[in-house]
Design an enzyme around this catalytic site. Structure first.
Site, PDB file in Angstrom:
ATOM      1  N   GLU A  59     -18.416  17.451   2.920  1.00  0.00           N
ATOM      2  CA  GLU A  59     -17.622  18.235   1.984  1.00  0.00           C
ATOM      3  C   GLU A  59     -18.187  18.144   0.563  1.00  0.00           C
ATOM      4  O   GLU A  59     -18.248  19.134  -0.166  1.00  0.00           O
ATOM      5  CB  GLU A  59     -16.155  17.793   2.044  1.00  0.00           C
ATOM      6  CG  GLU A  59     -15.554  18.156   3.400  1.00  0.00           C
ATOM      7  CD  GLU A  59     -14.101  17.774   3.586  1.00  0.00           C
ATOM      8  OE1 GLU A  59     -13.403  18.478   4.336  1.00  0.00           O
ATOM      9  OE2 GLU A  59     -13.651  16.774   3.003  1.00  0.00           O
ATOM     10  N   ASP A  61      -6.354   2.415   7.976  1.00  0.00           N
ATOM     11  CA  ASP A  61      -7.767   2.021   7.926  1.00  0.00           C
ATOM     12  C   ASP A  61      -7.979   0.518   8.096  1.00  0.00           C
ATOM     13  O   ASP A  61      -9.102   0.070   8.357  1.00  0.00           O
ATOM     14  CB  ASP A  61      -8.400   2.426   6.581  1.00  0.00           C
ATOM     15  CG  ASP A  61      -8.438   3.928   6.384  1.00  0.00           C
ATOM     16  OD1 ASP A  61      -7.925   4.647   7.252  1.00  0.00           O
ATOM     17  OD2 ASP A  61      -8.979   4.372   5.359  1.00  0.00           O
ATOM     18  N   GLY A  68      -0.453   4.395   0.326  1.00  0.00           N
ATOM     19  CA  GLY A  68      -1.254   5.498   0.868  1.00  0.00           C
ATOM     20  C   GLY A  68      -0.483   6.212   1.966  1.00  0.00           C
ATOM     21  O   GLY A  68       0.743   6.113   2.043  1.00  0.00           O
ATOM     22  N   PHE A  69      -1.189   6.912   2.826  1.00  0.00           N
ATOM     23  CA  PHE A  69      -0.537   7.663   3.892  1.00  0.00           C
ATOM     24  C   PHE A  69       0.307   6.764   4.786  1.00  0.00           C
ATOM     25  O   PHE A  69       1.435   7.077   5.120  1.00  0.00           O
ATOM     26  CB  PHE A  69      -1.576   8.402   4.736  1.00  0.00           C
ATOM     27  CG  PHE A  69      -2.201   9.558   4.023  1.00  0.00           C
ATOM     28  CD1 PHE A  69      -1.491  10.735   3.837  1.00  0.00           C
ATOM     29  CD2 PHE A  69      -3.482   9.475   3.509  1.00  0.00           C
ATOM     30  CE1 PHE A  69      -2.051  11.814   3.171  1.00  0.00           C
ATOM     31  CE2 PHE A  69      -4.057  10.547   2.840  1.00  0.00           C
ATOM     32  CZ  PHE A  69      -3.342  11.711   2.667  1.00  0.00           C
ATOM     33  N   GLY A  70      -0.260   5.602   5.178  1.00  0.00           N
ATOM     34  CA  GLY A  70       0.445   4.698   6.079  1.00  0.00           C
ATOM     35  C   GLY A  70       1.702   4.119   5.444  1.00  0.00           C
ATOM     36  O   GLY A  70       2.784   4.135   6.033  1.00  0.00           O
ATOM     37  N   VAL A  90      -1.534  -7.836  -4.551  1.00  0.00           N
ATOM     38  CA  VAL A  90      -1.255  -8.981  -3.687  1.00  0.00           C
ATOM     39  C   VAL A  90      -2.535  -9.801  -3.567  1.00  0.00           C
ATOM     40  O   VAL A  90      -3.604  -9.255  -3.312  1.00  0.00           O
ATOM     41  CB  VAL A  90      -0.778  -8.520  -2.299  1.00  0.00           C
ATOM     42  CG1 VAL A  90      -0.521  -9.715  -1.396  1.00  0.00           C
ATOM     43  CG2 VAL A  90       0.474  -7.673  -2.423  1.00  0.00           C
ATOM     44  N   GLY A 144       0.804  -1.215   0.000  1.00  0.00           N
ATOM     45  CA  GLY A 144       0.000   0.000   0.000  1.00  0.00           C
ATOM     46  C   GLY A 144       0.837   1.264   0.000  1.00  0.00           C
ATOM     47  O   GLY A 144       1.723   1.419   0.836  1.00  0.00           O
TER      48      GLY A 144
END
Lengths: 436, 436
Positions: free
Chosen positions: B172, B301, B14-16, B80, B12
């Site tokens: 938003e 998440d 993403g942010f993590g 994966v 991944g």
């Protein structure tokens, strides 16, 4: 006694159509622009979208925004199916009939595969944002795949790029791809060595940039070769398959094939039943109207009009823009139309960029190349963009790219989540199949 | 005797995942990041892509570019398929087996339709660039269609927007749509009157923004209502069809349906065969590893970890980023791993923007709303973007939008030219069918 309001219809929101609409800003008529898409596209920079330098939004603007100041002009998103010149009406694809008093057809051109429409699937041209994104995804995906393979032999065809057609688009694409693929390490591809990228620019005729003076074509060829592009002249393509381009002698294995070899006018013109040239363009009168129908005008890539030397005017943005302005002014005021008006093209020069700080230009007979030609090219293109926003964005992007060598928009968009398509997954599989 | 080089795999980008990779910059191990896509996406601003304010390229960056400075880190584009925790290997979709010594799963989440997967087609969520573009195209196309209809009754359902889920994304989106649809004339839609747009924000629970203090949720609701958004609380959705949302009482006719109602963790976690919560998140140890497998970590998440009050940490970028940094530091040096490390989340505050100069924020108990909250929101988001280029572009776009009220990226991309899809044409037809 007041007659019904005159109605001018413009088909196409490209350079020609927008210029016509702008010239009609003080007209006494109602004006309608019809386009299949909702945006005007600055096509000369589309190759930079395909090579991940610019975002589509940087070089496109909604037609509604462009003409928004004029309450007289209406915009319709839709496709015109045919024209009935005898009744002064046109029919939309949804069946709607729209009457007009004057019609300006600025319908542009599409790629010409010279009877081999089946090649289009393997060798996309670049006319729309969608085309450019397709090329971008293929390009980036092939580099990703190559990066993952340890065997340099297997990487070979993934890192081979064939651009067919040596006009400005072909030359600009070849140069831009040389900069992306030849700078793999700069972009984080560690397995891809610059010398592994093989880029072919294939031209059927004896020279590239044949609308330019011969010396500049020669210069451009040398610049490209210095960047590692193999320029093959007098080399017609005989066949294209999914992963192979066949030449008169030999073939090249790759899935990265881009078509920039010729255009034909929009097929909507065929519904007029008037004289067309080999590329489908309509032979127009000196005032750009068509014979027998003085209220129907054809401009831009769709029109065949000769210059002083008897050569057809080239399919370039400045021609379309000048013609749009000319026709707009001609028909702006009812009853005031000149009877013997004649369009004359003012050639302000031609230029093509080849890469970073490399370009060729021919400005009114003054030929030059190199950094200055490139700076001038950049300056003129930024100024020609519509609106402050796009100008700023392109300018910032170019400055950033100049100093960092980076291309900012290297996105392979996941279309697998898309309702009706799985481009991304299929592309992935296709590439794997080819290299299984 | 030197042992084989240790291998850390991160799934991944993403942010993590990116935070983990950055924390590993001085590691003694080899590191591999695997992602299905080639780019990191700044998801908190994805709704602005969907509402034509930003280009996808403004909020995304190629993973290769982000980690390019570190030659130790390798990037693999691929999916994966499963993890084999007992053998310390993972299997790619193409069959490849990759061994690891430590594994960090930062696999994120996807939208949860709570057993009604068939709703996804009519009510897309927004997790990827592709999702956001799909929403954008539908939104713009419905306005184009409405503009072309003279009968205001027929326009009604085209100009109706339903956003399901009152969390930050839903709030938003609702605010941004109110600004687009309520400002039709500014964007060149002359037939669309601001009062014709009907925007519903539908929430099953008793309040919106339930991760925020109650007073701010109330404030946000009032702001939205002032912008013309109808906020329906305690209103679960019972069914969704192509052009209709069914509520407990009554139904709403529209094709503009957006899902923002809940997420579930990546299904890759199921292959671990360990304890998961109702949303599919894995219950992790204090050091974010999973029970019995101290070398497999789950962050962001995908992880279920409770805060001091015993509540699971929210699925927000700051949680993922802090967890990535924590795990990266923990495993950077072999043999130096603390045995009783414990992740503690530092809550720096939550904020949501509602529209132009309107936002709510809760910074360490300090609650505020209005222009200042919005300015702070903007400032923090620009700074949080990765890289100078994206920061500049988003900043310029926001300034431009603030002064002109214009949305620059109103593009309906022609996908009909696309090899494998005809989204554009189908969308056109679908809309026509619905309104036939």
């Amino acid at each position: 006694m007041e007659s019904k309001k005159r109605h001018i219809v413009i088909i196409g929101g490209g350079f020609g159509g927008i210029a016509t609409a702008k010239a009609l800003k003080n007209t006494d008529a109602d004006v309608t622009i019809i386009d299949r898409l909702n945006h005007h596209l600055f096509q000369p920079l589309l190759y930079q979208v395909a090579t991940a330098e610019l975002s589509p939004g940087d070089i496109a603007a909604p037609i509604r925004s462009i003409i928004n100041k004029n309450p007289r002009i209406k915009v319709i998103l839709g496709e015109v199916e045919k024209i009935n010149p005898d009744k002064n009406t046109l029919q939309m694809r949804n069946g709607q009939i729209i009457p007009f008093d004057q019609l300006v057809m600025a319908t542009g051109a599409q790629y010409n595969y010279f009877g081999h429409e089946e090649w289009a699937e393997y060798a996309p041209g670049m006319k729309s944002v969608s085309d450019a994104l397709k090329v971008r995804e293929k390009l980036l995906m092939s580099m990703e795949q190559a990066e993952g393979l340890d065997d340099s032999n297997k990487r070979k065809s993934l890192l081979t790029y064939v651009i067919i057609g040596g006009g400005p688009t072909g030359v600009e694409m070849a140069g831009a791809i040389a900069e992306v693929a030849g700078n793999g390490t700069k972009h984080g591809y560690r397995n891809i060595k610059p010398e592994e990228a093989r880029i072919y620019l294939i031209e059927a005729g004896p020279r590239i940039l044949n609308a330019f003076p011969e010396s500049l074509g020669e210069k451009a060829k040398k610049m490209l070769e210095k960047m590692g592009v193999k320029v093959l002249l007098n080399t017609p393509v005989t066949n294209i398959e999914k992963n192979k381009v066949y030449l008169k002698v030999g073939s090249i294995e790759t899935i990265n094939i881009i078509w920039a070899a010729g255009i034909k006018a929009s097929s909507l013109l065929d519904t007029l039943k008037v004289e067309q040239d080999r590329s489908g363009r309509v032979i127009v009168e000196p005032d750009l109207s068509i014979p027998q129908y003085p209220d129907i005008f054809i401009i831009g890539d769709s029109a065949h009009r000769v210059d002083k030397k008897g050569m057809p005017l080239p399919a370039l943005a400045p021609v379309a823009t000048q013609q749009g302005k000319f026709v707009g002014n001609l028909i702006a005021k009812e009853g005031k139309r000149k009877t013997n008006a004649k369009f004359v093209y003012t050639d302000k020069g031609t230029m093509a960029t080849i890469g970073r700080a490399k370009a060729v230009a021919d400005i009114r007979g003054l030929k030059f190349s190199g950094f200055f030609a490139w700076a001038l090219w950049s300056f003129i293109h930024v100024l020609s963009l519509i609106g402050f926003r796009n100008r700023t964005r392109v300018f910032v992007e170019w400055i950033w790219n100049y100093f960092t060598y980076k291309r900012g928009v290297r996105l392979i968009t996941d279309r697998s989540g898309c309702m009706h398509c799985t481009t991304y997954e299929k592309l992935h599989k296709e590439l794997l199949e080819v290299h299984a």
